[in-house]
Design an enzyme around this catalytic site. Structure first.
Site, PDB file in Angstrom:
ATOM      1  N   ASP A   1     -38.104 121.771   8.450  1.00 18.58           N
ATOM      2  CA  ASP A   1     -38.996 121.106   7.501  1.00 18.58           C
ATOM      3  C   ASP A   1     -39.490 122.060   6.418  1.00 18.58           C
ATOM      4  OD1 ASP A   1     -38.607 119.023   9.124  1.00 18.58           O
ATOM      5  OD2 ASP A   1     -40.701 118.792   9.782  1.00 18.58           O
TER       6      ASP A   1
ATOM      7  N   LEU B   1     -32.131  81.874   6.913  1.00 18.49           N
ATOM      8  CA  LEU B   1     -31.140  81.562   7.940  1.00 18.49           C
ATOM      9  C   LEU B   1     -31.649  80.403   8.783  1.00 18.49           C
ATOM     10  CD1 LEU B   1     -30.502  85.209   9.166  1.00 18.49           C
ATOM     11  CD2 LEU B   1     -28.837  83.776   7.985  1.00 18.49           C
TER      12      LEU B   1
ATOM     13  N   LYS C   1     -31.947  91.008  14.252  1.00 20.70           N
ATOM     14  CA  LYS C   1     -32.743  90.343  13.231  1.00 20.70           C
ATOM     15  C   LYS C   1     -34.045  91.132  13.102  1.00 20.70           C
ATOM     16  CE  LYS C   1     -34.233  85.933  11.398  1.00 20.70           C
ATOM     17  NZ  LYS C   1     -35.511  86.389  10.870  1.00 20.70           N
TER      18      LYS C   1
ATOM     19  N   ARG D   1     -38.623  89.220  -1.513  1.00 15.76           N
ATOM     20  CA  ARG D   1     -37.845  87.995  -1.499  1.00 15.76           C
ATOM     21  C   ARG D   1     -38.570  86.878  -2.241  1.00 15.76           C
ATOM     22  NH1 ARG D   1     -37.810  83.775   2.426  1.00 15.76           N
ATOM     23  NH2 ARG D   1     -35.833  82.672   2.435  1.00 15.76           N
TER      24      ARG D   1
ATOM     25  N   GLU E   1     -34.020  94.871   4.896  1.00 14.86           N
ATOM     26  CA  GLU E   1     -35.362  94.633   5.410  1.00 14.86           C
ATOM     27  C   GLU E   1     -36.146  95.944   5.445  1.00 14.86           C
ATOM     28  OE1 GLU E   1     -35.521  91.356   6.352  1.00 14.86           O
ATOM     29  OE2 GLU E   1     -37.117  91.166   7.840  1.00 14.86           O
TER      30      GLU E   1
ATOM     31  N   CYS F   1     -72.458  97.616  35.984  1.00 14.86           N
ATOM     32  CA  CYS F   1     -73.527  98.476  36.498  1.00 14.86           C
ATOM     33  C   CYS F   1     -74.919  97.952  36.182  1.00 14.86           C
ATOM     34  CB  CYS F   1     -73.373  99.907  35.979  1.00 14.86           C
ATOM     35  SG  CYS F   1     -73.803 100.090  34.240  1.00 14.86           S
TER      36      CYS F   1
ATOM     37  N   CYS G   1     -71.897  99.297  27.063  1.00 18.41           N
ATOM     38  CA  CYS G   1     -72.733  99.558  28.219  1.00 18.41           C
ATOM     39  C   CYS G   1     -73.337 100.936  28.023  1.00 18.41           C
ATOM     40  CB  CYS G   1     -71.868  99.535  29.474  1.00 18.41           C
ATOM     41  SG  CYS G   1     -72.560 100.432  30.863  1.00 18.41           S
TER      42      CYS G   1
ATOM     43  N   CYS H   1     -71.809 104.353  35.205  1.00 11.56           N
ATOM     44  CA  CYS H   1     -71.223 103.024  35.334  1.00 11.56           C
ATOM     45  C   CYS H   1     -69.853 103.152  35.989  1.00 11.56           C
ATOM     46  CB  CYS H   1     -71.084 102.367  33.961  1.00 11.56           C
ATOM     47  SG  CYS H   1     -70.154 100.821  34.013  1.00 11.56           S
TER      48      CYS H   1
HETATM   49  S1  IVH Z   1     -28.931  87.864   6.349  1.00 11.49           S
HETATM   50  C1  IVH Z   1     -27.764  84.464   3.659  1.00 11.49           C
HETATM   51  N1  IVH Z   1     -29.311  89.604   8.271  1.00 11.49           N
HETATM   52  O1  IVH Z   1     -34.178  86.923   8.105  1.00 11.49           O
HETATM   53  C2  IVH Z   1     -28.478  85.144   4.746  1.00 11.49           C
HETATM   54  N2  IVH Z   1     -31.205  88.457   7.394  1.00 11.49           N
HETATM   55  O2  IVH Z   1     -34.250  83.857   7.722  1.00 11.49           O
HETATM   56  C3  IVH Z   1     -29.325  86.239   4.271  1.00 11.49           C
HETATM   57  N3  IVH Z   1     -33.336  89.122   8.416  1.00 11.49           N
HETATM   58  O3  IVH Z   1     -35.039  86.631   4.739  1.00 11.49           O
HETATM   59  C4  IVH Z   1     -30.036  86.956   5.344  1.00 11.49           C
HETATM   60  N4  IVH Z   1     -32.503  90.619   9.782  1.00 11.49           N
HETATM   61  O4  IVH Z   1     -35.538  88.822   5.868  1.00 11.49           O
HETATM   62  C5  IVH Z   1     -29.886  88.708   7.435  1.00 11.49           C
HETATM   63  N5  IVH Z   1     -29.500  91.188   9.958  1.00 11.49           N
HETATM   64  C6  IVH Z   1     -30.074  90.315   9.119  1.00 11.49           C
HETATM   65  C7  IVH Z   1     -31.473  90.094   9.095  1.00 11.49           C
HETATM   66  C8  IVH Z   1     -31.993  89.134   8.226  1.00 11.49           C
HETATM   67  C9  IVH Z   1     -33.617  90.047   9.344  1.00 11.49           C
HETATM   68  C10 IVH Z   1     -34.350  88.263   7.754  1.00 11.49           C
HETATM   69  C11 IVH Z   1     -34.292  88.303   6.254  1.00 11.49           C
HETATM   70  C12 IVH Z   1     -34.162  86.903   5.783  1.00 11.49           C
HETATM   71  C13 IVH Z   1     -34.505  86.110   7.002  1.00 11.49           C
HETATM   72  C14 IVH Z   1     -33.655  84.864   7.017  1.00 11.49           C
END
Ligand code: IVH
Length: 675
Positions: free
Chosen positions: A36, A86, A118, A139, A176, A415, A430, A436
């Protein structure tokens, strides 16, 4: 441009590439190749060059990751290719139906899927023009989001420029932003130490950090990014066959791609992936709320297309809901280690996120009032990650006529000592202290816990028995226990008693940081204990430190300092420590860091920014003189800056200081202050 400046420009460019490579190794590959301190040196060198020659600053400079001025509001950004959502599957049957629709839509028997975690964070889109990160947006509603470029630039795993000689003229990377669980816990400890509100979970913490108008604040929160797809692109060597190849392309451009992303074929393998990731969920460094299945072949994706706002070629397979509805049977009051009285909801057992929940925290009296929770109510309970389940809200429609309003007791339920609520505090406590039994049990449990003295086998039940049978009153008593006393406890065989005794013996050899943490001083968590040990080096110096000395240590503010002083002012606590040392509890000590006496630190707490060339002092000299008197020198002007020292040809920092009305000093003024 003269030769000398050209050389400096060239050198700055080399430093930038080198620093970004180290960022990549550290934050993306998790495999740093330099210490570092070396890294800091490179960054400081670049910062210095950019301070001295502001005209050489580039948009993709790692020295500019933090440094953008606070905004008044976020502006809007349109997503040419919308950021869709999704559809969800909540059980195997829904996944089966999805796979069937996909196969039928493509007229095939089985399909290859790219499968991914996800991520439970916030979706963002990063736009690179000619290889440079130009804008980053949330988004939003999928079509328009907010411009949070400056905040995203503070995230070290996001490349500021693409590490290729001929970058695409346009590339949008989608993914994300999230906060790692470990960073979340550390952040909450700091929040607590500063007397500020804790965040409920990593997602909220990440959202709160990204929504800051001042990128300086975002920079103090460690955020992480994972890429999961692309938006618009032009002139990119973008793979055209498979999503998994697109991800590999992004990884080659140094974007973080989760190592759990892989490729499987057919329904059975989808479900197996779901099971496998589910089993790893708790041990993953970040929160996820399911997995995502995407048809891997891009041509097949196109064939399937979209229904309204979601693709037909992908689905999120969610983990079981983390919220459930149940009935509040009663409210008990628990007494914590520091005497805090916490109301706990006794619930009709309910299955939430994979476990049966029977208790949930109601936090404190104010929260009960705010949510208007009454005994007998039907309530929504939430379980998030490793956090204790909580009552989120009441379903008022279902309130029975005889629902009972709850009042915090005026006395400790264990207590009987008086319970008081200090002004400005949310909790009642307390006042029984270590007299206690509830506080005594908790103090012993904390002392023995894994991150403290690590006494294996000393859990809830044993602590209860020890205190109830009066064989242990304070942690020091643990080291005086004999085999007979232990073996006499109910359901304690000689063998287990011996195991406990040897675990206690083993714990005698410890570290100063662990010992400090084990003492259970209010507001002193593990991170603070480590800071104290590193800076002071010995327990006696900690015991003797006054409020002012303690506040010289990074991250220690007035609240924590006062808790420490109060703790050691208590005669009883010092006696317990003496007994522990006398029983042979020991650790290594070191000299610690020198103290700045208050006479020698007249600039303590003052922040300076230097800009332009001073006539007689080099920038380093000015910085050293300020620091030697306890002052701090930072790189950018904000409301918190006390003085801006201005030399010849000052940069924009001068204008900013003027606009914020900050005291301006020239060299003579600085000299006068230093005197
Ligand atoms: S693909 C056309 N992949 O889930 C599809 N989304 O409900 C575009 N998310 O707004 C999304 N992990 O924030 C995709 N491996 C992943 C994801 C992911 C989290 C979130 C994303 C999106 C939401 C969709």
């Amino acid at each position: 441009m003269n030769e000398k400046i050209k050389k400096i420009k060239q050198h700055a460019q080399e430093l930038r590439a080198e620093i970004e490579l180290h960022n990549y190794r550290y934050y993306v590959l998790d495999n740093p190749t330099i210490p570092d301190a070396e890294y800091d040196k490179l960054l400081r060198e670049l910062q210095q060059i950019e301070q001295d020659h502001p005209q050489l600053i580039t948009a993709d400079s790692p020295a500019q990751r933090v440094g953008a001025a606070p905004l008044k509001a976020f502006s809007q950004i349109t997503h040419k290719i919308p950021m869709l959502s999704l559809n969800n599957a909540f059980d195997d049957a829904e996944v089966e139906a999805f796979d069937r629709r996909v196969c039928e839509g493509l007229s095939v028997d089985s399909v290859e899927y790219a499968v991914e975690p996800k991520f439970d964070g916030l979706a963002v889109s990063l736009r690179y023009e000619d290889g440079m990160l130009k804008t980053g947006a949330t988004r939003g509603d999928g079509y328009t989001g907010e411009d949070i470029t400056s905040n995203l630039k503070t995230i070290k795993s996001i490349p500021l420029s693409l590490p290729v000689r001929t970058p695409p003229s346009l590339l949008e990377v989608r993914g994300e932003v999230l906060m790692l669980k470990a960073d979340f816990l550390a952040l909450n400890q700091r929040q607590l130490a500063k007397g500020e509100k804790e965040f409920a979970n990593p997602r909220n913490a990440a959202a709160g950090s990204l929504r800051q108008l001042d990128p300086g604040i975002t920079a103090t929160r460690r955020l992480t990014f994972f890429a999961y797809g692309i938006g618009e692109y032009q002139n990119a060597h973008m793979p055209q066959d498979k999503h998994s190849q697109v991800m590999a392309y992004l990884a080659a451009l140094h974007f973080p791609v989760a190592k759990e992303c892989t490729v499987v074929t057919g329904l059975q393998e989808l479900l197996a992936y779901y099971q496998a990731i589910g089993a790893q969920r708790e041990s993953l460094p970040y929160d996820i709320d399911g997995v995502v299945y995407k048809v891997n072949a891009l041509l097949q994706q196109e064939q399937l297309g979209f229904v309204s706002r979601a693709p037909r070629f992908a689905i999120a397979h969610k983990f079981p809901a983390q919220e459930a509805v149940t009935q509040l049977l009663d409210i008990d009051v628990q007494v914590g280690r520091t005497g805090a009285l916490t109301p706990v909801a006794r619930l009709k057992p309910v299955f939430v996120g994979g476990v049966t929940v029977t208790n949930a925290t109601l936090h404190n009296a104010d929260e009960i009032e705010r949510k208007d929770v009454r005994i007998g109510d039907t309530v929504i309970v939430r379980r998030a990650g490793d956090v204790i389940p909580e009552v989120v809200s009441v379903i008022l429609d279902k309130r029975p006529v005889d629902a009972q309003v709850f009042a915090m007791p005026a006395h400790c339920p264990v207590c009987g000592a008086k319970a008081v609520r200090l002004p400005g505090e949310a909790v009642s406590r307390c006042t029984g202290g270590l007299f206690c039994p509830a506080q005594r049990k908790q103090a012993i449990l904390h002392f023995a816990s894994r991150r403290a003295m690590d006494i294996e086998g000393l859990g809830d039940k044993l602590a209860d028995q020890m205190v109830d049978n009066a064989i242990v009153r304070t942690p020091a008593d643990l080291y005086k226990l004999g085999l007979t006393a232990l073996a006499n406890l109910e359901r304690m065989a000689d063998k287990s008693a011996n195991n406990i005794l040897s675990a206690i013996e083993k714990s005698k050899q410890t570290t100063l940081a662990r010992f400090i943490y084990a003492l259970g001083i209010r507001n002193v968590g593990e991170a603070t204990a480590k800071e104290l040990a590193a800076h002071l080096g010995s327990l006696d110096r900690l015991i003797e430190a006054d409020n002012e000395r303690l506040q010289q240590i990074p991250d220690i503010g007035p609240v924590v300092a006062q808790s420490i002083v109060d703790f050691f002012a208590e005669q009883h606590n010092c006696e317990v420590i003496e007994q522990l040392r006398a029983s042979g509890v020991h650790w290594d000590e070191h000299a610690g860091e020198p103290e700045l006496s208050s006479a020698a630190a007249p600039l303590q707490g003052k922040t300076f920014v230097l800009t332009g060339t001073l006539p007689n002092m080099s920038r380093e000299e000015a910085k050293e003189s300020i620091e030697s008197l306890g002052g701090k020198v930072t790189g950018s002007v904000s409301k918190k800056t006390d003085y801006v020292v201005v030399g010849a040809d000052p940069g924009s920092k001068y204008d900013k200081a003027l606009s914020l009305g900050i005291t301006i000093l020239d060299e003579a003024g600085l000299q006068a202050l230093l005197q």
